[in-house]
Scaffold this motif. Structure first.
Motif, PDB file in Angstrom:
ATOM      1  N   ALA A  64       0.838  -1.203   0.000  1.00  0.00           N
ATOM      2  CA  ALA A  64       0.000   0.000   0.000  1.00  0.00           C
ATOM      3  C   ALA A  64       0.873   1.254   0.000  1.00  0.00           C
ATOM      4  O   ALA A  64       0.591   2.213  -0.731  1.00  0.00           O
ATOM      5  N   GLU A  88     -17.567   3.116  -2.490  1.00  0.00           N
ATOM      6  CA  GLU A  88     -16.898   4.343  -2.886  1.00  0.00           C
ATOM      7  C   GLU A  88     -16.118   4.044  -4.169  1.00  0.00           C
ATOM      8  O   GLU A  88     -15.123   3.321  -4.154  1.00  0.00           O
ATOM      9  N   PRO A 135      -7.500   1.550  -6.414  1.00  0.00           N
ATOM     10  CA  PRO A 135      -6.430   1.342  -5.425  1.00  0.00           C
ATOM     11  C   PRO A 135      -6.530   0.007  -4.692  1.00  0.00           C
ATOM     12  O   PRO A 135      -5.507  -0.661  -4.466  1.00  0.00           O
ATOM     13  N   ARG A 136      -7.732  -0.406  -4.333  1.00  0.00           N
ATOM     14  CA  ARG A 136      -7.877  -1.679  -3.615  1.00  0.00           C
ATOM     15  C   ARG A 136      -7.552  -2.863  -4.526  1.00  0.00           C
ATOM     16  O   ARG A 136      -6.964  -3.851  -4.085  1.00  0.00           O
ATOM     17  N   ASP A 180     -14.091   5.606  -6.031  1.00  0.00           N
ATOM     18  CA  ASP A 180     -12.674   5.966  -6.078  1.00  0.00           C
ATOM     19  C   ASP A 180     -11.781   4.953  -5.363  1.00  0.00           C
ATOM     20  O   ASP A 180     -10.556   5.020  -5.494  1.00  0.00           O
ATOM     21  N   SER A 181     -12.367   4.026  -4.617  1.00  0.00           N
ATOM     22  CA  SER A 181     -11.562   3.039  -3.894  1.00  0.00           C
ATOM     23  C   SER A 181     -11.339   1.761  -4.702  1.00  0.00           C
ATOM     24  O   SER A 181     -10.506   0.935  -4.318  1.00  0.00           O
ATOM     25  N   ILE A 182     -12.033   1.596  -5.812  1.00  0.00           N
ATOM     26  CA  ILE A 182     -11.949   0.329  -6.559  1.00  0.00           C
ATOM     27  C   ILE A 182     -10.553   0.091  -7.133  1.00  0.00           C
ATOM     28  O   ILE A 182      -9.966  -0.978  -6.928  1.00  0.00           O
ATOM     29  N   PRO A 227     -13.277  -2.951  -2.147  1.00  0.00           N
ATOM     30  CA  PRO A 227     -13.512  -1.503  -2.153  1.00  0.00           C
ATOM     31  C   PRO A 227     -14.128  -1.016  -0.845  1.00  0.00           C
ATOM     32  O   PRO A 227     -14.819  -1.758  -0.150  1.00  0.00           O
ATOM     33  N   ALA A 228     -13.857   0.233  -0.521  1.00  0.00           N
ATOM     34  CA  ALA A 228     -14.435   0.852   0.668  1.00  0.00           C
ATOM     35  C   ALA A 228     -15.901   1.169   0.404  1.00  0.00           C
ATOM     36  O   ALA A 228     -16.325   1.322  -0.740  1.00  0.00           O
ATOM     37  N   PHE A 248      -0.720   4.910  -0.539  1.00  0.00           N
ATOM     38  CA  PHE A 248      -1.748   5.044   0.484  1.00  0.00           C
ATOM     39  C   PHE A 248      -1.438   4.108   1.647  1.00  0.00           C
ATOM     40  O   PHE A 248      -0.452   3.389   1.610  1.00  0.00           O
TER      41      PHE A 248
END
Length: 105
Positions: free
Chosen positions: A34, A81, A87-88, A83-85, A68-69, A39
């Motif tokens: 991460a 969320e 990065p996760r 925008d979390s897809i 995802p968050a 992040f």
């Protein structure tokens, strides 16, 4: 229907997802990946149960909640969320690559 009966037997069984030394090491790898992606990855205890509990009780290091968050889990208002897809997904891919690389050394 009148006269109908039902009998429920069995029950739910879900062992704990215990924090083992191997799981702690996996958390460290996830945190490193991460960080490389820009992040942070936090290790938190939330309680509850998931499919991961069945794997963890077999002694396999297991991280849960890597998707995802979002929020309001298991309710009509549940959301993700967007925008979390990415990065996760990158975190999971990086974690798989890191574990695979470590196994091949």
């Amino acid at each position: 229907m009148p006269g109908t009966q039902i009998e429920v037997t069995g029950g739910a069984r879900c062992g704990p997802m215990e924090k083992t030394a191997a799981t702690a090491a996996l958390v460290e790898v996830a945190q490193r990946v991460a960080g490389q992606l820009g992040f942070t990855f936090r290790d938190i205890l939330t309680g509850g149960a998931s499919d991961g509990n069945f794997i963890a009780e077999q002694g396999v290091p297991t991280l849960d909640g890597m998707g995802p968050a979002g929020g309001l889990d298991h309710s009509p208002g549940e959301y993700v969320e967007l925008d979390s897809i990415v990065p996760r997904t990158a975190l999971v891919a990086g974690l798989i690559a890191a574990v695979a690389a470590k196994r091949n050394t």
